[in-house]
Design a protein around this motif. Structure first.
Motif, PDB file in Angstrom:
ATOM      1  N   THR A  63       0.855  -1.195   0.000  1.00 28.70           N
ATOM      2  CA  THR A  63       0.000   0.000   0.000  1.00 28.70           C
ATOM      3  C   THR A  63       0.892   1.247   0.000  1.00 28.70           C
ATOM      4  OG1 THR A  63      -0.055   0.320   2.385  1.00 28.70           O
ATOM      5  CG2 THR A  63      -1.629  -1.294   1.448  1.00 28.70           C
ATOM      6  N   ASP A  64       0.256   2.427   0.010  1.00 32.23           N
ATOM      7  CA  ASP A  64       1.003   3.678   0.111  1.00 32.23           C
ATOM      8  C   ASP A  64       1.116   4.145   1.567  1.00 32.23           C
ATOM      9  OD1 ASP A  64       1.339   3.649  -2.620  1.00 32.23           O
ATOM     10  OD2 ASP A  64      -0.299   5.059  -3.041  1.00 32.23           O
ATOM     11  N   ARG A  65       0.750   3.274   2.501  1.00 30.82           N
ATOM     12  CA  ARG A  65       0.849   3.651   3.914  1.00 30.82           C
ATOM     13  C   ARG A  65       2.315   3.773   4.334  1.00 30.82           C
ATOM     14  NH1 ARG A  65      -3.516  -0.394   4.421  1.00 30.82           N
ATOM     15  NH2 ARG A  65      -2.117  -1.931   5.358  1.00 30.82           N
ATOM     16  N   MET A  66       2.534   4.635   5.326  1.00 31.49           N
ATOM     17  CA  MET A  66       3.900   4.848   5.832  1.00 31.49           C
ATOM     18  C   MET A  66       3.882   4.863   7.352  1.00 31.49           C
ATOM     19  SD  MET A  66       6.380   8.084   5.212  1.00 31.49           S
ATOM     20  CE  MET A  66       8.128   7.948   5.614  1.00 31.49           C
ATOM     21  N   SER A  67       4.918   4.314   7.943  1.00 31.72           N
ATOM     22  CA  SER A  67       5.028   4.369   9.405  1.00 31.72           C
ATOM     23  C   SER A  67       6.147   5.326   9.796  1.00 31.72           C
ATOM     24  CB  SER A  67       5.314   2.975   9.973  1.00 31.72           C
ATOM     25  OG  SER A  67       6.607   2.561   9.596  1.00 31.72           O
ATOM     26  N   ILE A  72       1.352   4.171  12.214  1.00 35.45           N
ATOM     27  CA  ILE A  72       0.981   4.261  10.805  1.00 35.45           C
ATOM     28  C   ILE A  72       0.385   5.646  10.619  1.00 35.45           C
ATOM     29  CG2 ILE A  72      -0.371   3.261   8.927  1.00 35.45           C
ATOM     30  CD1 ILE A  72       1.751   1.377  10.196  1.00 35.45           C
ATOM     31  N   LEU A  73       0.952   6.413   9.720  1.00 36.60           N
ATOM     32  CA  LEU A  73       0.515   7.804   9.550  1.00 36.60           C
ATOM     33  C   LEU A  73      -0.833   7.870   8.833  1.00 36.60           C
ATOM     34  CD1 LEU A  73       3.957   9.322   8.531  1.00 36.60           C
ATOM     35  CD2 LEU A  73       2.929   9.123  10.820  1.00 36.60           C
ATOM     36  N   ASP A  74      -1.555   8.969   9.095  1.00 36.79           N
ATOM     37  CA  ASP A  74      -2.846   9.156   8.428  1.00 36.79           C
ATOM     38  C   ASP A  74      -2.658   9.506   6.960  1.00 36.79           C
ATOM     39  OD1 ASP A  74      -4.516   8.526  10.479  1.00 36.79           O
ATOM     40  OD2 ASP A  74      -4.630  10.573  11.278  1.00 36.79           O
ATOM     41  N   SER A  75      -1.511  10.048   6.614  1.00 31.02           N
ATOM     42  CA  SER A  75      -1.266  10.467   5.233  1.00 31.02           C
ATOM     43  C   SER A  75      -0.580   9.353   4.463  1.00 31.02           C
ATOM     44  CB  SER A  75      -0.353  11.699   5.212  1.00 31.02           C
ATOM     45  OG  SER A  75      -0.811  12.679   6.107  1.00 31.02           O
ATOM     46  N   ASP A  76      -1.156   8.992   3.328  1.00 27.45           N
ATOM     47  CA  ASP A  76      -0.477   8.068   2.419  1.00 27.45           C
ATOM     48  C   ASP A  76       0.597   8.817   1.624  1.00 27.45           C
ATOM     49  OD1 ASP A  76      -2.122   6.076   3.269  1.00 27.45           O
ATOM     50  OD2 ASP A  76      -3.242   5.871   1.401  1.00 27.45           O
ATOM     51  N   ILE A  77       1.611   8.073   1.171  1.00 25.77           N
ATOM     52  CA  ILE A  77       2.640   8.635   0.294  1.00 25.77           C
ATOM     53  C   ILE A  77       2.359   8.084  -1.110  1.00 25.77           C
ATOM     54  CG2 ILE A  77       5.108   8.876  -0.150  1.00 25.77           C
ATOM     55  CD1 ILE A  77       4.161  10.042   2.594  1.00 25.77           C
ATOM     56  N   PRO A  78       1.859   8.950  -2.026  1.00 24.68           N
ATOM     57  CA  PRO A  78       1.470   8.442  -3.346  1.00 24.68           C
ATOM     58  C   PRO A  78       2.627   7.703  -4.022  1.00 24.68           C
ATOM     59  CG  PRO A  78       0.749  10.720  -3.090  1.00 24.68           C
ATOM     60  CD  PRO A  78       1.625  10.404  -1.899  1.00 24.68           C
ATOM     61  N   ASP A  79       2.325   6.556  -4.586  1.00 19.23           N
ATOM     62  CA  ASP A  79       3.268   5.718  -5.343  1.00 19.23           C
ATOM     63  C   ASP A  79       4.251   4.933  -4.478  1.00 19.23           C
ATOM     64  OD1 ASP A  79       2.257   6.286  -7.912  1.00 19.23           O
ATOM     65  OD2 ASP A  79       3.404   8.155  -7.989  1.00 19.23           O
ATOM     66  N   LYS A  80       4.195   5.094  -3.158  1.00 16.85           N
ATOM     67  CA  LYS A  80       5.159   4.357  -2.315  1.00 16.85           C
ATOM     68  C   LYS A  80       5.057   2.846  -2.550  1.00 16.85           C
ATOM     69  CE  LYS A  80       6.356   3.465   2.564  1.00 16.85           C
ATOM     70  NZ  LYS A  80       5.687   2.191   2.919  1.00 16.85           N
ATOM     71  N   GLY A  81       3.847   2.323  -2.600  1.00 17.47           N
ATOM     72  CA  GLY A  81       3.682   0.877  -2.795  1.00 17.47           C
ATOM     73  C   GLY A  81       4.287   0.402  -4.107  1.00 17.47           C
ATOM     74  N   LYS A  82       4.103   1.197  -5.159  1.00 19.20           N
ATOM     75  CA  LYS A  82       4.673   0.834  -6.471  1.00 19.20           C
ATOM     76  C   LYS A  82       6.191   0.920  -6.444  1.00 19.20           C
ATOM     77  CE  LYS A  82       1.077   1.918  -9.823  1.00 19.20           C
ATOM     78  NZ  LYS A  82       0.576   2.841 -10.841  1.00 19.20           N
ATOM     79  N   VAL A  83       6.715   1.987  -5.880  1.00 19.29           N
ATOM     80  CA  VAL A  83       8.171   2.166  -5.861  1.00 19.29           C
ATOM     81  C   VAL A  83       8.829   1.012  -5.106  1.00 19.29           C
ATOM     82  CG1 VAL A  83      10.061   3.646  -5.085  1.00 19.29           C
ATOM     83  CG2 VAL A  83       8.002   4.685  -6.036  1.00 19.29           C
ATOM     84  N   TYR A 316      11.624   8.475  -2.003  1.00 22.59           N
ATOM     85  CA  TYR A 316      11.448   7.075  -2.418  1.00 22.59           C
ATOM     86  C   TYR A 316      11.816   6.907  -3.888  1.00 22.59           C
ATOM     87  CZ  TYR A 316       9.166   5.701   1.959  1.00 22.59           C
ATOM     88  OH  TYR A 316       8.912   5.420   3.275  1.00 22.59           O
ATOM     89  N   ILE A 317      11.336   7.852  -4.720  1.00 19.53           N
ATOM     90  CA  ILE A 317      11.616   7.757  -6.158  1.00 19.53           C
ATOM     91  C   ILE A 317      13.109   7.954  -6.418  1.00 19.53           C
ATOM     92  CG2 ILE A 317      11.196   8.889  -8.393  1.00 19.53           C
ATOM     93  CD1 ILE A 317       8.271   9.307  -7.420  1.00 19.53           C
ATOM     94  N   GLU A 318      13.712   8.891  -5.678  1.00 20.01           N
ATOM     95  CA  GLU A 318      15.152   9.136  -5.826  1.00 20.01           C
ATOM     96  C   GLU A 318      15.954   7.869  -5.503  1.00 20.01           C
ATOM     97  OE1 GLU A 318      16.489  12.637  -3.617  1.00 20.01           O
ATOM     98  OE2 GLU A 318      18.439  11.656  -3.342  1.00 20.01           O
TER      99      GLU A 318
END
Ligand code: Q0Z
Length: 329
Positions: A63-67, A72-83, A316-318
């Motif tokens: 998922t795009d969830r981040m800790s 676990i933060l309320d804000s997702d990080i877009p594309d994190k799961g894909k990266v 993450y992308i970097e």
């Protein structure tokens, strides 16, 4: 045995998060949901002829969830799961001459479009019930144990090491898989051997260190240090080795920022906490007056402002682009 208890789930969410209403995992036609990790979901494919969950495969969905700070933060990080999924797949290829992996397919039609790019269909293995941790640098719980005992998981270390020190050689510092809500406990190699047998224990120890060494050889050329990593192994009875024993297979995710500490090599400086490659903006903001959050309050942290989400996504992308030499599409 239920599908859940047959698996080896990663650590449970913190009690704080367990109490907050969980957003139900997405329904995926053709799959049954079997387990929610902190930031990933596990599904089993439904057999088209029997209508039952299949026993030989699993769909791992990132998922795009981040800790951060054990929340676990309320804000997702877009594309994190894909990266992270694409990075893990790339590492599996880099490690293929060291160990086979559990991947069956990362693409359609085995992976549904709804989770394209962030899911992998994998062989269901008998998981080795030990968290295999390798450390190249000393920090975190390893540092705490070293300060108390001059050793980590029974491995004696030289005097004078500091937070972030390069170890003389990478070490194997396994932990037990703790029951839900508890912390994993350090184990010695002898305890691992007593639990799973010396032949498999010695192989997962040597494999863990080989994976971390290879990871650091590659990452060093790209300005990233891999301080430590957690890898998971499983046994595949359907792939006997030369001696007729089940093959040891690399499972789960590998050498991602969620399973390893990534440090920027340029700012590495033993004797202080290192900058976290991926979480630094989040930590700095959460502990700044701007967030209004008191880490010691026990309360969940607030949602992140857009600029922190975007800066974190960029890190993450970097990391993906620096390591793989590919552009994240
Ligand atoms: C992985 C996890 C989660 C993703 C079980 N090949 C395998 N065979 C059997 N079990 C597993 C694997 Cl990878 C397995 N996990 C951890 C939890 C999402 C991965 F919710 N648990």
């Amino acid at each position: 045995m239920s599908p859940e208890s047959a698996l080896s789930p990663e650590s449970a969410p913190s009690p704080e998060n367990a109490l907050s209403p969980e957003s139900a995992p997405a329904e995926l036609p053709g799959f049954v949901h079997v387990y929610s990790g902190k930031v990933r979901e596990l599904y089993a494919p439904v057999d088209r002829s029997t209508g039952e969950a299949t026993q030989d495969a699993l769909l791992l969905v990132a998922t795009d969830r981040m800790s951060a700070y054990d929340f676990i933060l309320d804000s997702d990080i877009p594309d994190k799961g894909k990266v992270l999924t694409q990075l893990s797949l790339w590492w599996f290829d880099q490690l293929a001459d060291i160990i086979p992996n559990h991947v069956i397919s990362s693409q359609a039609p085995e992976v549904p479009d709804a989770v394209a790019g962030r899911a992998v269909l994998v062989r269901r293995l008998d998981m080795v019930p030990v968290e295999c941790i390798g450390r190249a640098y000393l920090t975190g719980s390893g540092l705490a144990e070293y300060r108390e005992t001059s050793s980590v998981c029974g491995v004696p270390l030289p005097a004078g090491l500091q937070d972030g020190s390069l170890l003389p050689a990478p070490i194997f510092t396994p932990t037990s898989k703790a029951p839900i809500g508890q912390h994993d406990q350090p184990m010695t190699y002898d305890e691992v051997a007593a639990q799973i047998g010396e032949p498999i224990a010695s192989r997962v120890r040597d494999l863990t260190i080989a994976i971390l060494r290879r990871g650091n050889e590659i990452a060093a050329e790209r300005g990233i240090l891999l301080a430590d990593t957690k890898v998971e192994f499983g046994l595949d009875a359907s792939r006997p080795d030369a001696s007729g024993n089940p093959a040891i297979v690399l499972a789960d995710e590998v050498l991602t920022p969620d399973s390893s500490r990534f440090w920027p090599a340029a700012s590495w400086q033993p004797g202080r906490a290192q900058e976290s490659y991926d979480k630094q903006f989040v930590r700095d903001w959460l502990t700044s007056p701007a967030s209004g959050w008191d880490r010691s309050s026990g309360e969940a942290p607030p949602a992140l402002p857009d600029h922190i989400v975007e800066a974190t996504r960029s890190k993450y992308i970097e990391a993906f682009e620096a390591l793989t030499g590919r552009t994240f599409a």
